[in-house]
Design a protein around this motif. Sequence first.
Motif, PDB file in Angstrom:
ATOM      1  N   LEU A   8       0.854  -1.190   0.000  1.00  0.00           N
ATOM      2  CA  LEU A   8       0.000   0.000   0.000  1.00  0.00           C
ATOM      3  C   LEU A   8       0.886   1.234   0.000  1.00  0.00           C
ATOM      4  O   LEU A   8       1.771   1.375   0.854  1.00  0.00           O
ATOM      5  N   ILE A   9       0.644   2.103  -0.948  1.00  0.00           N
ATOM      6  CA  ILE A   9       1.518   3.250  -1.195  1.00  0.00           C
ATOM      7  C   ILE A   9       0.685   4.530  -1.190  1.00  0.00           C
ATOM      8  O   ILE A   9      -0.354   4.598  -1.851  1.00  0.00           O
ATOM      9  N   ARG A  10       1.155   5.523  -0.456  1.00  0.00           N
ATOM     10  CA  ARG A  10       0.496   6.828  -0.542  1.00  0.00           C
ATOM     11  C   ARG A  10       1.095   7.606  -1.715  1.00  0.00           C
ATOM     12  O   ARG A  10       2.289   7.506  -1.985  1.00  0.00           O
ATOM     13  N   LEU A  83     -10.873   3.389  -4.108  1.00  0.00           N
ATOM     14  CA  LEU A  83      -9.627   3.681  -3.414  1.00  0.00           C
ATOM     15  C   LEU A  83      -9.379   5.183  -3.262  1.00  0.00           C
ATOM     16  O   LEU A  83      -8.303   5.600  -2.836  1.00  0.00           O
ATOM     17  N   ARG A  84     -10.375   5.991  -3.594  1.00  0.00           N
ATOM     18  CA  ARG A  84     -10.242   7.441  -3.388  1.00  0.00           C
ATOM     19  C   ARG A  84     -10.139   7.779  -1.907  1.00  0.00           C
ATOM     20  O   ARG A  84     -10.561   7.018  -1.035  1.00  0.00           O
ATOM     21  N   LEU A 161      -4.691   4.369   3.590  1.00  0.00           N
ATOM     22  CA  LEU A 161      -3.647   3.666   4.325  1.00  0.00           C
ATOM     23  C   LEU A 161      -3.966   3.610   5.811  1.00  0.00           C
ATOM     24  O   LEU A 161      -3.697   2.610   6.481  1.00  0.00           O
ATOM     25  N   GLU A 162      -4.525   4.685   6.335  1.00  0.00           N
ATOM     26  CA  GLU A 162      -4.920   4.677   7.750  1.00  0.00           C
ATOM     27  C   GLU A 162      -5.932   3.579   8.025  1.00  0.00           C
ATOM     28  O   GLU A 162      -5.832   2.861   9.031  1.00  0.00           O
ATOM     29  N   CYS A 163      -6.900   3.422   7.156  1.00  0.00           N
ATOM     30  CA  CYS A 163      -7.929   2.392   7.346  1.00  0.00           C
ATOM     31  C   CYS A 163      -7.301   0.999   7.359  1.00  0.00           C
ATOM     32  O   CYS A 163      -7.647   0.159   8.195  1.00  0.00           O
ATOM     33  N   GLN A 180       2.233   7.831  11.614  1.00  0.00           N
ATOM     34  CA  GLN A 180       2.338   8.739  10.474  1.00  0.00           C
ATOM     35  C   GLN A 180       2.020   8.013   9.174  1.00  0.00           C
ATOM     36  O   GLN A 180       2.239   6.806   9.043  1.00  0.00           O
ATOM     37  N   VAL A 181       1.483   8.771   8.224  1.00  0.00           N
ATOM     38  CA  VAL A 181       1.232   8.243   6.878  1.00  0.00           C
ATOM     39  C   VAL A 181       1.952   9.194   5.916  1.00  0.00           C
ATOM     40  O   VAL A 181       1.447  10.267   5.606  1.00  0.00           O
TER      41      VAL A 181
END
Length: 216
Positions: A8-10, A83-84, A161-163, A180-181
């Motif tokens: 998973l990538i921000r 994924l928004r 990513l937080e979810c 942190q994200v």
Amino acid sequence: MNHSTILLIRHGETPWNAVRRLQGHTDIPLNEEGQRQAAALAGALLEQGVDVLVSSDLQRAMQTAQALSRVQAGLALQTDARLRERCYGVFEGMLYSEIAEQYPDDYARWQAREVDAVMPDGARPAESFRQFYQRCLDAIAGWARRHPGQTIAIVAHGGVLECAYRAARGMSLDSPRDFQVKNASINRFVWDGAQLQLEHWGDVAHLAASVLDDII
């Protein structure tokens, strides 16, 4: 059942990230730093062996994913609107300080992590954190189930990513975010057929290496 690996990538940095302006579903592109981050990310993932590449359909995520697609031969980019980022209604486009000043009660509920609170609608209807959480987890699980035993790179947003982090760690939705994200971070999960397991969080070593390369 074969487990799926999920990276998973921000997305990389945007002009609005840099000034703490809330984006949500507003479609903001990467800034110059974000483009540099995306290129560094693509280089780091060359050694990962990605089988499936999917991103949010918002351009900041797509631009980040496209950098990876360009350097991985034969790796097509797929998009998924689920994924928004969370939709924040009227808050979108505002600085955090402006939200606190103009919508103090709604801002207080948001900061207090009231998971069923919904902001006033703006250009698009806002969604609660619980609704957003379910949407994200459904999307991630759906991709994992379709690609058992494969490595899936998912380029999305900080909230997504937080979810995933909360789900993997068993954190309640209303607990404070004590992690942190980071933009262009790589976060490694495994889908065991029923739930997410977190293997590694917040890898941004590739970004530091890119800075050193630029200096040299």
